[in-house]
Design an enzyme around this catalytic site. Structure first.
Site, PDB file in Angstrom:
ATOM      1  N   HIS A 174       0.882  -1.467  -0.121  1.00 58.57           N
ATOM      2  CA  HIS A 174      -0.466   0.309  -0.385  1.00 58.57           C
ATOM      3  C   HIS A 174       0.973   1.529   0.188  1.00 58.57           C
ATOM      4  CE1 HIS A 174      -3.320   2.624   0.656  1.00 58.57           C
ATOM      5  NE2 HIS A 174      -3.438   2.081   1.732  1.00 58.57           N
TER       6      HIS A 174
ATOM      7  N   ASP B  25       2.390   5.503  -6.512  1.00 64.41           N
ATOM      8  CA  ASP B  25       3.784   5.933  -5.852  1.00 64.41           C
ATOM      9  C   ASP B  25       5.391   5.761  -6.750  1.00 64.41           C
ATOM     10  OD1 ASP B  25       2.538   5.365  -3.424  1.00 64.41           O
ATOM     11  OD2 ASP B  25       2.203   3.514  -3.571  1.00 64.41           O
TER      12      ASP B  25
ATOM     13  N   HIS C 268      -2.471  -2.105  -9.519  1.00 65.81           N
ATOM     14  CA  HIS C 268      -2.621  -1.681  -9.101  1.00 65.81           C
ATOM     15  C   HIS C 268      -4.329  -2.754  -8.764  1.00 65.81           C
ATOM     16  CE1 HIS C 268      -5.737   1.314  -6.848  1.00 65.81           C
ATOM     17  NE2 HIS C 268      -4.883   1.695  -5.997  1.00 65.81           N
TER      18      HIS C 268
HETATM   19  N1  CMC Z   1       5.421  -6.980  -9.688  1.00 67.90           N
HETATM   20  C1  CMC Z   1       5.576  -8.389 -10.197  1.00 67.90           C
HETATM   21  N2  CMC Z   1       3.982  -9.371 -10.479  1.00 67.90           N
HETATM   22  C2  CMC Z   1       3.163  -8.458  -9.995  1.00 67.90           C
HETATM   23  C3  CMC Z   1       3.205  -6.912  -9.546  1.00 67.90           C
HETATM   24  C4  CMC Z   1       4.677  -6.513  -8.979  1.00 67.90           C
HETATM   25  N3  CMC Z   1       4.889  -5.270  -8.925  1.00 67.90           N
HETATM   26  N4  CMC Z   1       2.067  -6.685  -8.988  1.00 67.90           N
HETATM   27  C5  CMC Z   1       1.279  -7.570  -9.588  1.00 67.90           C
HETATM   28  N5  CMC Z   1       1.655  -9.264 -10.060  1.00 67.90           N
HETATM   29  C6  CMC Z   1       1.637 -10.046 -11.111  1.00 67.90           C
HETATM   30  C7  CMC Z   1       0.697 -11.251  -9.395  1.00 67.90           C
HETATM   31  O1  CMC Z   1       2.284 -11.879  -9.442  1.00 67.90           O
HETATM   32  C8  CMC Z   1      -0.593 -11.949 -10.099  1.00 67.90           C
HETATM   33  O2  CMC Z   1       0.112 -12.713 -11.383  1.00 67.90           O
HETATM   34  P1  CMC Z   1      -0.439 -13.930 -11.694  1.00 67.90           P
HETATM   35  O3  CMC Z   1      -1.864 -14.038 -12.063  1.00 67.90           O
HETATM   36  O4  CMC Z   1       0.162 -14.946 -12.444  1.00 67.90           O
HETATM   37  O5  CMC Z   1      -1.026 -15.094  -9.677  1.00 67.90           O
HETATM   38  C9  CMC Z   1      -0.973 -10.582 -11.265  1.00 67.90           C
HETATM   39  O6  CMC Z   1      -0.212  -9.803 -11.733  1.00 67.90           O
HETATM   40  C10 CMC Z   1      -2.129 -10.087  -9.995  1.00 67.90           C
HETATM   41  O7  CMC Z   1      -1.935  -9.924  -9.164  1.00 67.90           O
HETATM   42  P2  CMC Z   1      -3.098  -9.745  -7.506  1.00 67.90           P
HETATM   43  O8  CMC Z   1      -1.449  -9.273  -6.312  1.00 67.90           O
HETATM   44  O9  CMC Z   1      -3.256 -10.439  -7.673  1.00 67.90           O
HETATM   45  O10 CMC Z   1      -2.830  -8.176  -7.545  1.00 67.90           O
HETATM   46  P3  CMC Z   1      -3.659  -7.562  -6.339  1.00 67.90           P
HETATM   47  O11 CMC Z   1      -4.703  -6.513  -7.095  1.00 67.90           O
HETATM   48  O12 CMC Z   1      -4.498  -8.177  -4.992  1.00 67.90           O
HETATM   49  O13 CMC Z   1      -2.202  -6.166  -6.151  1.00 67.90           O
HETATM   50  C11 CMC Z   1      -0.936  -4.357  -5.524  1.00 67.90           C
HETATM   51  C12 CMC Z   1      -2.260  -5.178  -5.910  1.00 67.90           C
HETATM   52  C13 CMC Z   1      -0.721  -3.284  -6.009  1.00 67.90           C
HETATM   53  C14 CMC Z   1      -0.955  -5.133  -4.222  1.00 67.90           C
HETATM   54  C15 CMC Z   1       0.129  -4.611  -6.587  1.00 67.90           C
HETATM   55  O14 CMC Z   1      -0.289  -5.401  -7.671  1.00 67.90           O
HETATM   56  C16 CMC Z   1       1.871  -4.979  -5.997  1.00 67.90           C
HETATM   57  O15 CMC Z   1       2.370  -5.926  -4.921  1.00 67.90           O
HETATM   58  N6  CMC Z   1       2.162  -4.131  -6.041  1.00 67.90           N
HETATM   59  C17 CMC Z   1       3.876  -3.500  -5.651  1.00 67.90           C
HETATM   60  C18 CMC Z   1       3.780  -2.506  -5.239  1.00 67.90           C
HETATM   61  C19 CMC Z   1       3.276  -1.185  -4.724  1.00 67.90           C
HETATM   62  O16 CMC Z   1       3.493  -0.553  -6.219  1.00 67.90           O
HETATM   63  N7  CMC Z   1       1.747  -0.679  -4.190  1.00 67.90           N
HETATM   64  C20 CMC Z   1       1.409   0.363  -4.410  1.00 67.90           C
HETATM   65  C21 CMC Z   1      -0.025   0.457  -5.145  1.00 67.90           C
HETATM   66  S1  CMC Z   1      -0.803   2.121  -5.234  1.00 67.90           S
HETATM   67  C22 CMC Z   1      -0.625   3.126  -4.133  1.00 67.90           C
HETATM   68  C23 CMC Z   1      -1.574   2.657  -3.108  1.00 67.90           C
HETATM   69  O17 CMC Z   1      -3.036   2.582  -3.860  1.00 67.90           O
HETATM   70  O18 CMC Z   1      -1.412   2.099  -2.160  1.00 67.90           O
END
Ligand code: CMC
Length: 432
Positions: free
Chosen positions: A267, A366, A308
């Site tokens: 987050h 971010d 995201h």
């Molecule tokens: N790098 C590599 N792979 C990723 C990433 C990433 N940053 N984000 C998602 N994926 C992959 C994930 O492994 C999954 O792959 P598969 O379908 O093969 O299993 C797929 O994309 C979907 O990911 P998810 O975890 O189900 O997506 P989510 O909606 O639960 O998570 C997130 C969203 C923001 C937590 C995630 O994208 C992440 O961890 N990003 C990096 C951290 C980050 O930049 N966070 C800031 C978010 S914006 C500020 C805020 O509003 O908080």
């Protein structure tokens, strides 16, 4: 009964229930499942809340497919260009843009509350100097409720308003104090002849030994960062504030819980992690190996600042900051800093890689906010604190909205239990 309904039938018993479909102003309609359990005995399962609306809200709207973000109906692009953070605070709290007279009154009210109780300043001495400022924020903001008893009746709308003003006004002071404490410099009192953002920069960077000039460019860049982070619908920290507040906890305790939720790298903590990652990458020639790690399912590493939950085409906040990044770096003559070059190359490579394209993983807010904050001299461990400061207005606006609802109830999710079924206690001597 609503115009639209959805009927759910249990094929094993033949029983059915007709559930109302509720329409919002814009955005997807929702199925009201409140009658599901009484009628069919089923709960719904949605870990991560991907298909669950947890509340009704009039504050912020996001269309993740179209990259739309509206505060009280106003597009984020217009607010970032034309408004100020303090005006956005008013908008989020009260629902409309203020008249000049209302704005003046609001500004006076907020500035009146910027100072913190002297006893609270002493509170910092209990923390280790090397404590993360977010750890200090969680503690100090939670402690506010022990200093401001005069406005803690959460059932009194005027008390709620005073607490909201106090939180918005005191966060910059508390945040700057956290930083000053960590570097062993004296705390600064706020100077209410300045705006909220300028005041924060002064409390962060001024010292008693020399004059401090506030750069209008940097102050505006900071103000835009605050606007972009002010609210974001029912994200993890805001939902935490609502959940904590639903138990009728005081707003300072609820916001402190929200700060804890924001801290995580998935987050708000991501802005700090972006810079750590770019620093570790160093030379752009290492980018391919970093991308390979991010794609490797046996590796927990993720590309920080990418992806995201809601935005699946682009994050409108990231687009605004991307442009601003170029402008700010040019103005301070840091356009060719290696960190920024690495960031741009990483962005280019990821946006052309099928793994990221197929999963709709784009740079989020971010990714760029970290670069701007670093370039204007904000220390790394203050990045998430700045996010928390800016988001405070969103948290208190959402809390105020929830507390004003006539049919408000404690938030209490259910679960799918997969543990042991009932079993009898066996004395320790008889266990194998
Ligand atoms: N790098 C590599 N792979 C990723 C990433 C990433 N940053 N984000 C998602 N994926 C992959 C994930 O492994 C999954 O792959 P598969 O379908 O093969 O299993 C797929 O994309 C979907 O990911 P998810 O975890 O189900 O997506 P989510 O909606 O639960 O998570 C997130 C969203 C923001 C937590 C995630 O994208 C992440 O961890 N990003 C990096 C951290 C980050 O930049 N966070 C800031 C978010 S914006 C500020 C805020 O509003 O908080």
């Amino acid at each position: 009964m609503a115009n639209k309904t959805v009927t759910i039938t249990d094929n094993s018993t033949g029983k059915s229930v007709e559930l109302p479909v509720l329409d919002g102003t814009i955005g997807p309609s929702v199925i009201d499942i409140r009658k599901l359990y009484p009628a069919l005995g089923y709960l719904t399962y949605d870990s991560g809340f991907q298909s669950t609306a947890s509340c009704e809200s009039r504050i912020t709207f996001i269309d993740g497919d179209e990259g739309v973000l509206l505060y009280r109906g106003y597009p984020i692009e217009q607010l970032a260009e034309k408004s100020s953070y303090l005006e956005v605070c008013y908008l989020l709290l009260y629902g409309d843009l203020p008249t000049a007279a209302r704005m003046e009154e609001f500004k006076k009210n907020i500035l009146h509350h910027t100072m913190v109780h002297e006893g609270l300043r002493d509170f910092y001495q209990g923390f280790r100097r090397d404590a993360h400022p977010m750890a200090i924020m969680v503690g100090v903001v939670g402690a506010l409720s022990s200093f401001y008893h005069d406005s803690l009746d959460i059932h009194n709308p005027r008390h709620r308003e005073i607490s909201a003003h106090r939180l918005i006004a005191k966060m910059p002071t508390i945040a700057a104090n956290s930083y000053k404490y960590s570097i062993g410099q004296p705390f600064f009192y706020p100077d209410n002849s300045l705006g909220l953002t300028e005041n924060f920069l002064r409390m962060m960077f001024a010292t008693p030994c020399e004059p401090y000039e506030i750069s209008p460019t940097l102050a505006r860049a900071m103000d835009i960062i605050f606007i972009l982070h002010a609210d974001h619908e029912q994200n993890a920290s805001t939902s935490t504030v609502r959940l904590a507040g639903s138990s009728l906890a005081n707003p300072f305790a609820a916001v402190s819980a929200g700060i804890g939720a924001l801290w995580g790298p998935a987050h708000g903590g991501a802005n700090e992690e972006v810079i750590r990652m770019l620093d570790r990458i160093g030379d752009p020639k290492h980018i391919p190996s970093v991308i390979a790690r991010a794609k490797d399912k046996n590796d927990t590493f993720r590309l920080m600042g990418f992806g995201h939950r809601i935005y699946k085409n682009f994050d409108p906040r990231a687009q605004i900051l991307r442009d601003m990044c170029h402008r700010v770096l040019k103005e301070i003559g840091a356009e060719n800093v290696p960190l920024f070059e690495t960031a741009l190359e990483l962005e280019r490579v990821a946006l052309n890689d099928p793994y990221f394209v197929e999963r709709k993983l784009y740079p989020n807010v971010d990714f760029y906010s970290g670069i701007i904050l670093k370039s204007i001299g904000i220390p790394l461990n203050m990045f998430t604190v700045i996010f928390a400061m800016a988001r405070t207005v969103g948290w208190v606006a959402q809390w105020t909205e929830m507390m004003g609802e006539p049919d408000r109830r404690i938030g209490r999710p259910r679960q799918l239990y997969v543990g042991s079924s009932r079993r009898d206690y066996v004395s320790i001597r008889e266990r194998s």
